[in-house]
Design a protein around this motif. Structure first.
Motif, PDB file in Angstrom:
ATOM      1  N   TYR A 315       0.881  -1.392  -0.020  1.00 39.73           N
ATOM      2  CA  TYR A 315      -0.210  -0.240  -0.100  1.00 39.73           C
ATOM      3  C   TYR A 315       0.702   1.245  -0.188  1.00 39.73           C
ATOM      4  N   GLU A 316       0.441   2.638  -0.738  1.00 37.28           N
ATOM      5  CA  GLU A 316       1.341   3.548  -0.844  1.00 37.28           C
ATOM      6  C   GLU A 316       1.325   3.839   0.616  1.00 37.28           C
ATOM      7  N   GLN A 317       2.722   4.482   0.994  1.00 37.93           N
ATOM      8  CA  GLN A 317       2.903   5.491   2.780  1.00 37.93           C
ATOM      9  C   GLN A 317       3.417   6.571   1.900  1.00 37.93           C
ATOM     10  N   PRO A 318       2.195   7.559   2.680  1.00 32.44           N
ATOM     11  CA  PRO A 318       3.244   9.488   2.754  1.00 32.44           C
ATOM     12  C   PRO A 318       4.080   9.924   3.150  1.00 32.44           C
ATOM     13  N   ILE A 319       5.133  10.469   3.390  1.00 30.97           N
ATOM     14  CA  ILE A 319       6.074  10.995   3.524  1.00 30.97           C
ATOM     15  C   ILE A 319       5.534  11.383   5.346  1.00 30.97           C
ATOM     16  N   SER A 320       4.525  12.076   5.193  1.00 26.76           N
ATOM     17  CA  SER A 320       3.628  12.163   6.667  1.00 26.76           C
ATOM     18  C   SER A 320       2.882  11.518   7.002  1.00 26.76           C
ATOM     19  N   LEU A 321       2.997  11.091   7.800  1.00 30.06           N
ATOM     20  CA  LEU A 321       2.151   9.987   8.503  1.00 30.06           C
ATOM     21  C   LEU A 321       0.759  10.771   9.741  1.00 30.06           C
ATOM     22  N   VAL A 322       1.801  11.487  10.549  1.00 26.43           N
ATOM     23  CA  VAL A 322       1.264  12.117  11.161  1.00 26.43           C
ATOM     24  C   VAL A 322       1.389  13.358  12.119  1.00 26.43           C
ATOM     25  N   ASN A 323       2.757  13.987  11.924  1.00 25.52           N
ATOM     26  CA  ASN A 323       3.070  15.644  12.442  1.00 25.52           C
ATOM     27  C   ASN A 323       3.775  16.092  10.762  1.00 25.52           C
ATOM     28  N   GLY A 324       3.744  15.373   9.960  1.00 26.52           N
ATOM     29  CA  GLY A 324       4.243  15.665   8.822  1.00 26.52           C
ATOM     30  C   GLY A 324       5.622  15.668   9.194  1.00 26.52           C
ATOM     31  N   LYS A 325       6.754  14.801   9.800  1.00 28.75           N
ATOM     32  CA  LYS A 325       8.001  14.727  10.545  1.00 28.75           C
ATOM     33  C   LYS A 325       8.516  13.406   9.816  1.00 28.75           C
ATOM     34  N   GLY A 326       9.171  13.416   9.174  1.00 31.91           N
ATOM     35  CA  GLY A 326       9.484  11.786   7.792  1.00 31.91           C
ATOM     36  C   GLY A 326      10.132  11.304   8.706  1.00 31.91           C
ATOM     37  N   GLY A 327      10.495  11.550   9.830  1.00 35.32           N
ATOM     38  CA  GLY A 327      11.482  10.991  10.767  1.00 35.32           C
ATOM     39  C   GLY A 327      10.573  10.064  12.071  1.00 35.32           C
ATOM     40  N   SER A 328       9.304  10.311  11.756  1.00 36.33           N
ATOM     41  CA  SER A 328       8.600   9.700  12.791  1.00 36.33           C
ATOM     42  C   SER A 328       8.461   8.316  12.575  1.00 36.33           C
ATOM     43  N   PHE A 357     -10.814   3.464   1.726  1.00 41.15           N
ATOM     44  CA  PHE A 357     -11.805   3.993   2.400  1.00 41.15           C
ATOM     45  C   PHE A 357     -11.697   5.796   2.254  1.00 41.15           C
ATOM     46  N   THR A 358     -10.513   6.059   2.977  1.00 40.75           N
ATOM     47  CA  THR A 358     -10.803   8.079   2.910  1.00 40.75           C
ATOM     48  C   THR A 358     -10.300   8.798   1.052  1.00 40.75           C
ATOM     49  N   ARG A 359     -11.306   7.928  -0.124  1.00 43.34           N
ATOM     50  CA  ARG A 359     -11.051   8.537  -1.094  1.00 43.34           C
ATOM     51  C   ARG A 359     -12.572   9.321  -0.967  1.00 43.34           C
ATOM     52  N   ARG A 360     -13.407   8.881   0.068  1.00 42.51           N
ATOM     53  CA  ARG A 360     -14.663   9.474   0.051  1.00 42.51           C
ATOM     54  C   ARG A 360     -14.559  10.553   1.788  1.00 42.51           C
ATOM     55  N   PRO A 361     -15.272  11.470   1.889  1.00 49.20           N
ATOM     56  CA  PRO A 361     -15.568  11.950   3.379  1.00 49.20           C
ATOM     57  C   PRO A 361     -15.704  10.956   4.365  1.00 49.20           C
ATOM     58  N   THR A 362     -14.875  11.154   5.338  1.00 47.07           N
ATOM     59  CA  THR A 362     -15.057   9.786   6.321  1.00 47.07           C
ATOM     60  C   THR A 362     -15.080  11.047   7.362  1.00 47.07           C
ATOM     61  N   HIS A 378      -4.109  10.107   9.712  1.00 48.56           N
ATOM     62  CA  HIS A 378      -3.680  11.187   9.152  1.00 48.56           C
ATOM     63  C   HIS A 378      -2.358  11.295   8.265  1.00 48.56           C
ATOM     64  N   GLY A 379      -3.382  12.015   7.710  1.00 51.24           N
ATOM     65  CA  GLY A 379      -1.815  12.506   6.219  1.00 51.24           C
ATOM     66  C   GLY A 379      -1.898  11.646   5.403  1.00 51.24           C
ATOM     67  N   ALA A 380      -2.679  10.151   5.762  1.00 48.01           N
ATOM     68  CA  ALA A 380      -2.297   9.126   4.687  1.00 48.01           C
ATOM     69  C   ALA A 380      -3.346   8.484   3.264  1.00 48.01           C
ATOM     70  N   PRO A 508      -7.723  16.586  11.976  1.00 48.79           N
ATOM     71  CA  PRO A 508      -6.725  17.580  12.386  1.00 48.79           C
ATOM     72  C   PRO A 508      -7.179  18.186  13.089  1.00 48.79           C
ATOM     73  N   GLU A 509      -6.135  18.983  14.135  1.00 52.19           N
ATOM     74  CA  GLU A 509      -6.327  19.759  15.410  1.00 52.19           C
ATOM     75  C   GLU A 509      -7.829  20.855  15.176  1.00 52.19           C
ATOM     76  N   LEU A 510      -8.329  20.886  16.032  1.00 52.76           N
ATOM     77  CA  LEU A 510      -9.648  21.822  16.297  1.00 52.76           C
ATOM     78  C   LEU A 510      -8.863  23.117  16.815  1.00 52.76           C
ATOM     79  N   PRO A 511      -9.602  24.195  16.425  1.00 52.09           N
ATOM     80  CA  PRO A 511      -8.320  25.367  16.854  1.00 52.09           C
ATOM     81  C   PRO A 511      -8.070  26.160  18.304  1.00 52.09           C
ATOM     82  N   ASP A 512      -7.209  26.381  18.453  1.00 51.90           N
ATOM     83  CA  ASP A 512      -6.625  26.276  19.171  1.00 51.90           C
ATOM     84  C   ASP A 512      -7.794  27.121  20.213  1.00 51.90           C
TER      85      ASP A 512
END
Length: 543
Positions: A315-328, A357-362, A378-380, A508-512
């Protein structure tokens, strides 16, 4: 034309056989899919005719040998029809199902007294499940309903802001998949207490009465039919409209109990395939799990493709999995258990199984002691950014005696469906009729907070589109507000251990401005704590 005494039993048996044949055609109908089953009205009509016939000819049928359990069998079939229709469409009358169950209880006790040598083992199990199920929330029967009620859940002060709010994209909740499994959990048939709570939370509270009980009914021939609670009879209009025309339609719901992973994924695929263009699908999964020991090295997540040997899938795996840091790095084999077997294979659901299933809004709600492994979603996503509400890894209770999921259901699910009940349970508070004023005042405090938070969310221009596109959907907006409440209450709770395992997270994070650090959120929790006299259980360091 008058029916002779000899014809009555024959006609009755003929009607029973005809109804049974029709019932067999719908009994195993799938509980998901948007296509209507046009055969259901025929089955309802058949049982309506049978029910009315036995009512009008009750005395003759009894004289010919009709047993009370046979009437109970008809009521049982009617109950099953309503239940299946309710599961398929979310529009059948749940109150009617409860009424039928109540009558069934009376029939069972009556049969046991008349047939003392019969064990009724299977029926006893059904009754035990029913009693245990209804006992869980028995103390809160006279509190606010779980379903969305305009009187309680729409807030006048924030309504103008909600009405004016319009995101670039607006989605409606049209479909939901609900699945829950914990060993020895409270359930009735294949409906667990957690699934039931979430199911009710995703519906609109009807504005009127959907059935009437009439103790005595007179017939033209001078006979009367006793419709009291002990008679085992039900005044039921099977052709009555099952919907409240004044309310929006309830979302379709597929409810699964102990499915295999492939069954769950097949149902999801069917829902996604039929999901309307302007819609979002809610996926609620509540189950225990475990974290894998193997982590993904940095070099394996820096590319676009990763292979899992155990899953034997690519399966495809993007660089950013959780927090945008590829080192995670993240667990590869983390999963949750959909059934009693925990040795992998068909009972294990992995986070990556849900990515297609994230091809549709979920809109994901994951309630598990391994929920945080689903951060990898998140991010995948494969087309549409998904909303994720992930439960704490551990529940929070003032007394650990309340921490039994099997007996009380999940704390996180309870916060999302009945937040004040969750608080009562969390603090070990006893609720009785004497506490009605305390509960009502607490509801007012929470409602005022939700109204204020709605104004904030609908006034911001920086809300992530994932949340903005569902804020106009009342059922989902209410869940989001309750998540904010749940997170803040659990954040301020005084505990000796680190907070992280005890806190829910969202992506994603809700507003502060609605985070636990904001004064408007903290002050609401303080008011509630003072009202319930549990301020000593909290730590408000920032005020």
């Amino acid at each position: 034309m008058t029916t002779s005494n000899d014809d009555v039993p024959t006609n009755f048996r003929s009607l029973v056989e005809s109804a049974e044949r029709k019932f067999a055609k719908v009994r195993d109908t799938a509980w998901y899919g948007r296509q209507p089953n046009h055969y259901f009205p025929k089955v309802f009509k058949s049982y309506m005719k049978l029910w009315e016939y036995q009512q009008k000819n009750r005395s003759k049928l009894v004289e010919s040998g009709l047993q009370r359990w046979e009437i109970g069998e008809i009521a049982s079939r009617i109950g099953q029809l309503y239940f299946v229709q309710y599961m398929r469409t979310s529009e059948a009358r749940w109150e009617m199902v409860n009424l039928l169950l109540d009558r069934f209880s009376g029939l069972l006790h009556d049969s046991k007294s008349k047939f003392p040598d019969t064990t009724f083992k299977e029926w006893k199990v059904v009754m035990q499940e029913m009693v245990r199920f209804m006992k869980v929330d028995a103390a809160f029967l006279n509190t606010r309903p779980l379903r969305y009620c305009a009187m309680f859940d729409s807030h006048p002060k924030s309504l103008p802001y909600v009405a004016r709010f319009h995101a670039k994209k607006v989605l409606k909740l049209r479909d939901a998949l609900l699945m829950s499994y914990h060993r020895n959990e409270v359930k009735f048939a294949e409906l667990t207490i957690d699934t039931f709570r979430m199911l009710q939370c995703l519906e609109w509270e009807p504005s009127g009465s959907f059935y009437q009980k009439q103790p005595v009914e007179s017939h033209e021939n001078g006979t009367t039919t006793d419709q009291s609670a002990t008679s085992g009879l039900i005044d039921i209009n099977l052709v009555a409209d099952m919907t409240d025309p004044s309310l929006p339609p309830n979302p379709k719901k597929a409810i699964l109990y102990r499915p295999s992973a492939t069954q769950l994924l097949a149902v999801l695929a069917s829902i996604c395939d039929e999901l309307p263009a302007d819609s979002v699908m809610l996926i609620y999964i509540a189950a225990s799990g475990e974290s894998g020991q193997t982590t993904v090295p940095q070099k394996h997540i820096s590319g676009s493709v990763r292979t899992s040997l155990k899953l034997n899938t690519v399966y495809e795996q993007p660089i950013s999995l959780v927090n945008g840091k590829g080192g995670s790095s993240h667990p590869v084999e983390s999963s949750i258990w959909l059934g009693p077997t925990r040795r992998g294979g068909s009972n294990n659901l992995y986070p990556v199984d849900l990515i297609p299933f994230t091809r549709r809004p979920t809109f994901f709600i994951i309630d598990s002691d391994n929920s945080h492994s689903f951060k990898v979603l998140h991010g995948a996503e494969r087309g549409e950014p998904a909303a994720l509400l992930l439960s704490p890894l551990k529940p929070t209770f003032k007394s650990q005696s309340s921490a039994d999921i099997a007996q009380n259901g999940s704390q996180f699910t309870l916060f999302l469906t009945a937040p004040l009940r969750a608080c009562w349970q969390m603090f070990g508070l006893a609720y009785s009729d004497d506490e009605v004023d305390v509960m009502e005042d607490a509801e007012s405090i929470v409602s005022a907070a939700f109204s204020e938070w709605e104004v904030i969310l609908c006034s911001l221009t920086s809300v992530d589109l994932v949340w903005a596109q569902v804020l106009s959907e009342p059922l989902l907006r209410r869940i989001i507000l309750r998540f904010i409440f749940c997170r803040s209450v659990l954040t301020f709770f005084r505990r000796r251990e680190e907070n992280d395992p005890y806190l829910p997270v969202c992506f994603p994070e809700l507003p502060d401005s609605v985070s636990p650090n904001s004064e408007v959120v903290q002050s609401a929790v303080m008011r509630l704590a003072d009202h319930l006299k549990v301020s000593h259980c909290f730590r408000f360091d920032n005020l």
